[in-house]
Design a protein around this motif. Structure first.
Motif, PDB file in Angstrom:
ATOM      1  N   ILE A  52       0.635  -1.397  -0.234  1.00 18.28           N
ATOM      2  CA  ILE A  52       0.154  -0.019  -0.368  1.00 18.28           C
ATOM      3  C   ILE A  52       1.244   1.167   0.030  1.00 18.28           C
ATOM      4  CG2 ILE A  52      -1.269   1.602   1.319  1.00 18.28           C
ATOM      5  CD1 ILE A  52      -2.947  -0.619  -0.008  1.00 18.28           C
ATOM      6  N   LYS A  53       1.823   0.968   0.960  1.00 23.28           N
ATOM      7  CA  LYS A  53       2.045   1.437   1.071  1.00 23.28           C
ATOM      8  C   LYS A  53       3.798   2.860  -0.240  1.00 23.28           C
ATOM      9  CE  LYS A  53       4.643   2.656   5.159  1.00 23.28           C
ATOM     10  NZ  LYS A  53       4.134   4.471   5.822  1.00 23.28           N
ATOM     11  N   ASN A  54       3.924   1.585  -1.233  1.00 25.79           N
ATOM     12  CA  ASN A  54       5.234   1.994  -2.117  1.00 25.79           C
ATOM     13  C   ASN A  54       4.290   1.527  -3.459  1.00 25.79           C
ATOM     14  OD1 ASN A  54       7.812   2.525  -0.804  1.00 25.79           O
ATOM     15  ND2 ASN A  54       7.012   0.457   0.655  1.00 25.79           N
ATOM     16  N   PHE A  55       3.548   1.450  -3.779  1.00 22.01           N
ATOM     17  CA  PHE A  55       2.969   1.429  -5.322  1.00 22.01           C
ATOM     18  C   PHE A  55       2.257   1.941  -4.915  1.00 22.01           C
ATOM     19  CE2 PHE A  55       5.652  -2.682  -3.917  1.00 22.01           C
ATOM     20  CZ  PHE A  55       6.282  -2.568  -4.831  1.00 22.01           C
ATOM     21  N   PHE A  73      -5.939  -8.477   4.971  1.00 25.34           N
ATOM     22  CA  PHE A  73      -4.600  -7.633   4.511  1.00 25.34           C
ATOM     23  C   PHE A  73      -4.452  -6.845   6.282  1.00 25.34           C
ATOM     24  CE2 PHE A  73      -4.874  -2.971   4.993  1.00 25.34           C
ATOM     25  CZ  PHE A  73      -3.634  -2.347   3.833  1.00 25.34           C
ATOM     26  N   TYR A  74      -3.610  -6.714   6.506  1.00 30.05           N
ATOM     27  CA  TYR A  74      -2.574  -5.988   7.758  1.00 30.05           C
ATOM     28  C   TYR A  74      -2.288  -4.901   7.478  1.00 30.05           C
ATOM     29  CZ  TYR A  74       1.902  -7.874   7.735  1.00 30.05           C
ATOM     30  OH  TYR A  74       2.931  -8.196   7.148  1.00 30.05           O
ATOM     31  N   PHE A  75      -1.668  -3.874   8.585  1.00 24.21           N
ATOM     32  CA  PHE A  75      -1.665  -2.610   8.915  1.00 24.21           C
ATOM     33  C   PHE A  75      -1.153  -2.103  10.529  1.00 24.21           C
ATOM     34  CE2 PHE A  75      -5.235  -1.366   8.304  1.00 24.21           C
ATOM     35  CZ  PHE A  75      -5.297  -0.695   8.891  1.00 24.21           C
ATOM     36  N   HIS A  76      -0.001  -1.184  10.355  1.00 20.08           N
ATOM     37  CA  HIS A  76       0.026  -0.691  11.777  1.00 20.08           C
ATOM     38  C   HIS A  76      -0.927   0.870  11.402  1.00 20.08           C
ATOM     39  CE1 HIS A  76       3.443  -3.247  10.076  1.00 20.08           C
ATOM     40  NE2 HIS A  76       3.342  -3.674  11.429  1.00 20.08           N
ATOM     41  N   TYR A  99      11.170   3.652   2.193  1.00 19.07           N
ATOM     42  CA  TYR A  99       9.939   3.157   1.246  1.00 19.07           C
ATOM     43  C   TYR A  99       9.033   2.265   2.909  1.00 19.07           C
ATOM     44  CZ  TYR A  99      12.844  -1.374   3.912  1.00 19.07           C
ATOM     45  OH  TYR A  99      13.478  -2.028   5.434  1.00 19.07           O
ATOM     46  N   ILE A 100       9.789   2.632   3.970  1.00 20.89           N
ATOM     47  CA  ILE A 100       9.173   3.022   5.360  1.00 20.89           C
ATOM     48  C   ILE A 100       8.379   4.529   5.975  1.00 20.89           C
ATOM     49  CG2 ILE A 100       8.712   2.358   7.666  1.00 20.89           C
ATOM     50  CD1 ILE A 100      11.066   0.353   7.555  1.00 20.89           C
ATOM     51  N   ARG A 101       9.112   5.397   5.449  1.00 17.32           N
ATOM     52  CA  ARG A 101       8.993   6.912   5.898  1.00 17.32           C
ATOM     53  C   ARG A 101       8.632   7.789   5.127  1.00 17.32           C
ATOM     54  NH1 ARG A 101      13.427   8.038   5.583  1.00 17.32           N
ATOM     55  NH2 ARG A 101      13.625   9.349   4.121  1.00 17.32           N
ATOM     56  N   ARG A 102       7.827   7.689   3.531  1.00 14.50           N
ATOM     57  CA  ARG A 102       7.904   8.369   2.760  1.00 14.50           C
ATOM     58  C   ARG A 102       6.333   8.268   2.855  1.00 14.50           C
ATOM     59  NH1 ARG A 102      10.537   5.515  -2.404  1.00 14.50           N
ATOM     60  NH2 ARG A 102       9.647   4.187  -2.220  1.00 14.50           N
ATOM     61  N   GLU A 119      -0.864  12.047   7.050  1.00 11.69           N
ATOM     62  CA  GLU A 119      -2.030  12.193   6.259  1.00 11.69           C
ATOM     63  C   GLU A 119      -2.253  11.486   4.812  1.00 11.69           C
ATOM     64  OE1 GLU A 119      -5.067  13.856   6.704  1.00 11.69           O
ATOM     65  OE2 GLU A 119      -4.580  14.167   8.726  1.00 11.69           O
ATOM     66  N   ARG A 120      -0.927  10.956   4.122  1.00 12.19           N
ATOM     67  CA  ARG A 120      -0.666  10.454   2.665  1.00 12.19           C
ATOM     68  C   ARG A 120      -1.332   8.836   2.618  1.00 12.19           C
ATOM     69  NH1 ARG A 120       4.927  10.465  -0.007  1.00 12.19           N
ATOM     70  NH2 ARG A 120       3.486   9.721  -1.787  1.00 12.19           N
TER      71      ARG A 120
END
Length: 259
Positions: free
Chosen positions: A179-182, A203-206, A221-224, A228-229
């Motif tokens: 989800i974060k990177n694509f 699906f899981y997230f933190h 890849y973790i921070r960006r 809000e994004r």
């Protein structure tokens, strides 16, 4: 009438200790509060899209926010994410289950090992758990290689195993890093492929992803994509998923399979 597909959303609620994997120490209260702030944003999203989910929570974190745990338990499933996120012994299996039950007032049936490490299934069963959700059946460099593991629900002795969802054939994982990177359309595409083949998507997230973590010493890849994004991306994904099936907990899925 055709059975609707089931959408399993799970949230790993823990001390925000991921910066420590990369050499940055974080004060304890800050580790707790980063997750608490993100959890409030998570619950607001779930209320907006009528999501019923499973929260895998460390007992240590829960002990600091018992009223919030009881609030979550009114609608969602409470499951164990061990006692602490950064350390583990097999005694933590039963200890975390009992502590979470006492705090939430709800039976705790499920477990997910921090960082999806391997767990002793015999010990898990002896500690009173019905299922384990610690497997991502794909390959993640430096973490795990689970190409040989079933993509979908199966049983290991007397314990149910509920893997996180990956696509057929190439095993593209649907989880927080994708989800974060694509682009979101990629996640939606592979989610559709999974739901076409399987009767559920997991699906899981933190919650800490929904806070601004841009100032921490973390890889891009973790921070960006955070704060809000990440909230906007999660909202787009939940909007999509609500039309693909019915949101339910891990325990709900097992109940359906055991009837």
């Amino acid at each position: 009438m055709k059975q609707r597909k089931r959408i399993l959303i799970s949230v790993d609620v823990e001390e925000f200790d991921i910066p420590e994997e990369f050499g940055q120490q974080v004060p304890l209260q800050e580790k707790l509060e980063v997750s608490r702030k993100g959890l409030q944003a998570t619950l607001a999203l779930f209320d907006k899209y009528n999501v019923r989910a499973t929260f895998f929570i460390t007992a240590y974190w829960a002990q600091h926010y018992p009223e919030l745990i009881r609030q979550i338990a009114l609608r969602h499933e409470i499951a164990s994410h061990a006692f602490y996120h950064s350390s583990f012994t097999e005694a933590d299996l039963e200890g975390s289950r009992l502590a979470l039950q006492e705090i939430s007032g709800q039976p705790v049936q499920g477990f997910r090992m921090p960082r999806l490490r391997k767990v002793n299934i015999q010990a898990l069963n002896a500690a009173g758990y019905l299922y384990d959700a610690s497997i991502n059946p794909t390959w993640l460099p430096g973490r795990y290689n689970n190409w040989h593991v079933s993509r979908t629900l199966f049983k290991d002795n007397d314990t149910w195993i509920i893997p996180s969802s990956v696509s057929p054939v190439i095993r593209y994982p649907i989880f927080w890093l994708s989800i974060k990177n694509f682009p979101l359309w990629i996640t939606k595409h592979f989610s559709s492929r999974i739901l076409k083949k399987d009767d559920y998507l997991s699906f899981y997230f933190h919650p800490w992803e929904l806070t601004d973590i841009s100032d921490y010493a973390l890889p891009a890849y973790i921070r960006r994509t955070s704060g809000e994004r990440m909230i906007r991306k999660m909202e787009g994904f939940l909007q999509f998923l609500q039309h693909q099936g019915a949101f339910c907990t891990h325990a709900d899925l097992l109940q359906a399979h055991r009837i």
